[in-house]
Design an enzyme around this catalytic site. Sequence first.
Site, PDB file in Angstrom:
ATOM      1  N   HIS A 162       3.164  66.083 -61.962  1.00 32.58           N
ATOM      2  CA  HIS A 162       1.821  65.419 -61.764  1.00 32.58           C
ATOM      3  C   HIS A 162       1.366  66.716 -60.503  1.00 32.58           C
ATOM      4  O   HIS A 162      -0.003  66.948 -60.441  1.00 32.58           O
ATOM      5  CB  HIS A 162       2.222  64.281 -61.276  1.00 32.58           C
ATOM      6  CG  HIS A 162       1.247  63.761 -60.486  1.00 32.58           C
ATOM      7  ND1 HIS A 162       1.020  63.525 -59.034  1.00 32.58           N
ATOM      8  CD2 HIS A 162      -0.378  63.236 -60.833  1.00 32.58           C
ATOM      9  CE1 HIS A 162       0.044  63.622 -58.486  1.00 32.58           C
ATOM     10  NE2 HIS A 162      -0.759  63.289 -59.555  1.00 32.58           N
ATOM     11  N   GLU A 179      -0.302  69.688 -62.146  1.00 26.97           N
ATOM     12  CA  GLU A 179      -1.944  68.829 -62.634  1.00 26.97           C
ATOM     13  C   GLU A 179      -2.922  69.173 -60.829  1.00 26.97           C
ATOM     14  O   GLU A 179      -3.738  69.181 -61.190  1.00 26.97           O
ATOM     15  CB  GLU A 179      -1.803  67.558 -62.626  1.00 26.97           C
ATOM     16  CG  GLU A 179      -3.745  66.936 -63.356  1.00 26.97           C
ATOM     17  CD  GLU A 179      -3.787  65.387 -63.014  1.00 26.97           C
ATOM     18  OE1 GLU A 179      -4.470  65.429 -62.637  1.00 26.97           O
ATOM     19  OE2 GLU A 179      -2.208  64.763 -63.347  1.00 26.97           O
ATOM     20  N   HIS A 180      -2.251  69.386 -60.091  1.00 29.32           N
ATOM     21  CA  HIS A 180      -3.041  69.109 -58.428  1.00 29.32           C
ATOM     22  C   HIS A 180      -3.473  71.232 -58.609  1.00 29.32           C
ATOM     23  O   HIS A 180      -4.513  71.934 -57.916  1.00 29.32           O
ATOM     24  CB  HIS A 180      -2.913  69.071 -57.323  1.00 29.32           C
ATOM     25  CG  HIS A 180      -2.695  67.379 -58.282  1.00 29.32           C
ATOM     26  ND1 HIS A 180      -3.962  66.212 -57.255  1.00 29.32           N
ATOM     27  CD2 HIS A 180      -2.509  66.603 -57.922  1.00 29.32           C
ATOM     28  CE1 HIS A 180      -3.723  65.261 -57.373  1.00 29.32           C
ATOM     29  NE2 HIS A 180      -2.764  65.310 -58.560  1.00 29.32           N
ATOM     30  N   GLU A 187      -1.640  60.301 -52.538  1.00 32.65           N
ATOM     31  CA  GLU A 187      -2.061  59.354 -53.623  1.00 32.65           C
ATOM     32  C   GLU A 187      -0.406  58.685 -53.881  1.00 32.65           C
ATOM     33  O   GLU A 187      -0.664  57.820 -53.923  1.00 32.65           O
ATOM     34  CB  GLU A 187      -2.083  60.338 -54.983  1.00 32.65           C
ATOM     35  CG  GLU A 187      -2.303  59.832 -55.862  1.00 32.65           C
ATOM     36  CD  GLU A 187      -2.819  60.542 -57.109  1.00 32.65           C
ATOM     37  OE1 GLU A 187      -2.348  59.817 -58.587  1.00 32.65           O
ATOM     38  OE2 GLU A 187      -2.359  62.277 -56.728  1.00 32.65           O
TER      39      GLU A 187
END
Length: 411
Positions: free
Chosen positions: A48, A51-52, A126
């Site tokens: 994840h 992804e950033h 997040e």
Amino acid sequence: MVKFERFILENGLRVLVHEDDTTPMAVLNILYDVGARDENPEQTGFAHLFEHLMFGGSINIPSYDEPLQRVGGENNAFTSNDMTNYYLTLPTSNLETAFWLESDRMLSLAFSEKSLEVQKNVVCEEFKQRYLNQPYGDVWLKLRPLVYQKHPYRWATIGKELSHIENAKIEDVKAFFKKHYNPQNAIMVVGGAVKLDQVKALAEKWFGPIPSGEKYVRNLPQEPVQNQEITEIVKADVPLNAIYKAFKMPGRMEAGYPAIDLISDILSQGKSSRLYQNLVQQNPVFSDIKAYNYGSLDTGMFVVEGRLSPEVKPEEADELIWKELESLKSEPVLPEELIKVKNKYESVKQFEEMSLLDKAMNLAYYELLGEANLVNTEINNYLKVSVADIQHYANALFSREKSTTLFYLAN
């Protein structure tokens, strides 16, 4: 019917092309065969985090978004336990910009301490906002390790804990990139007002020179069969008591998956579904209740999730859930009930075929499963599910010794 052509570059990159001249737009979708299940248990959340990081610029293109926006394009991405998917749409006349952008970050993502620090902070925020500081937000951080004992599905895509991202070092991040972000671990789909020869030429030009990298061989621990009921009670500052009941189920390509997927629809799709009618409408035990599965590639998770009405005791609500599940086991569903959920499934599939982006994503996904043409044929596996199949798989799935229940109670 989604038509497509396939070719493979010498470096192992699989490319699928869907020609659609009804639109002036093109889509380029790249699926990397890496998800949270591929992480080191001591360094979770990396898929994840990537992804950033992938939007933080590459060596030759410091800003990914700027050149794409200049040519009228949009982009986004998502990560799951099984894969990471990047996609962009833009006018076909600017298609080469997409190839330039995507090939450069596959070849040479820009790793800097500053970029890593920025993205780590974004992901940590997040984690806090969505998982720690929100009612019921940490449910998957608690439920997954109860359901899975060995398989890396035991942590969520955000990661096991905040410290894994906070402590991520640049050398670990570079190693993860080298291991997973290479041509032979990727599937590219190009769709829209494009031609096969044009896509071949662009793919060879921009992706052909990228080294294939080492082949990642997945060797994940098998999840053992569960033979004992698991129950846990959590208390937190939430508005209503809730129940999360999970059962392990077949993986995405295993026998029984379509039948079990339809069982979730029989239980909770729409206001005429069993759980809504019996436990919300007629006997308001729950303010909201639903059943679903994650579509996991390996051993999956079927979940019944409900928020209780005030004054209802959790153990009573739990028994009423069991009553609905036992009903599916003991009595055949009505043929018209099964036809209804099949029709709904079919209409959703047809609706997806209207969207260029959905078609591209589905082609990439089914290619990952082993056969892109499943985008056209999988519906047959659903349509041939019988009343007897529903009863058979309900009996295989819903037993107390194979259940995991999390009672998430208000303080």
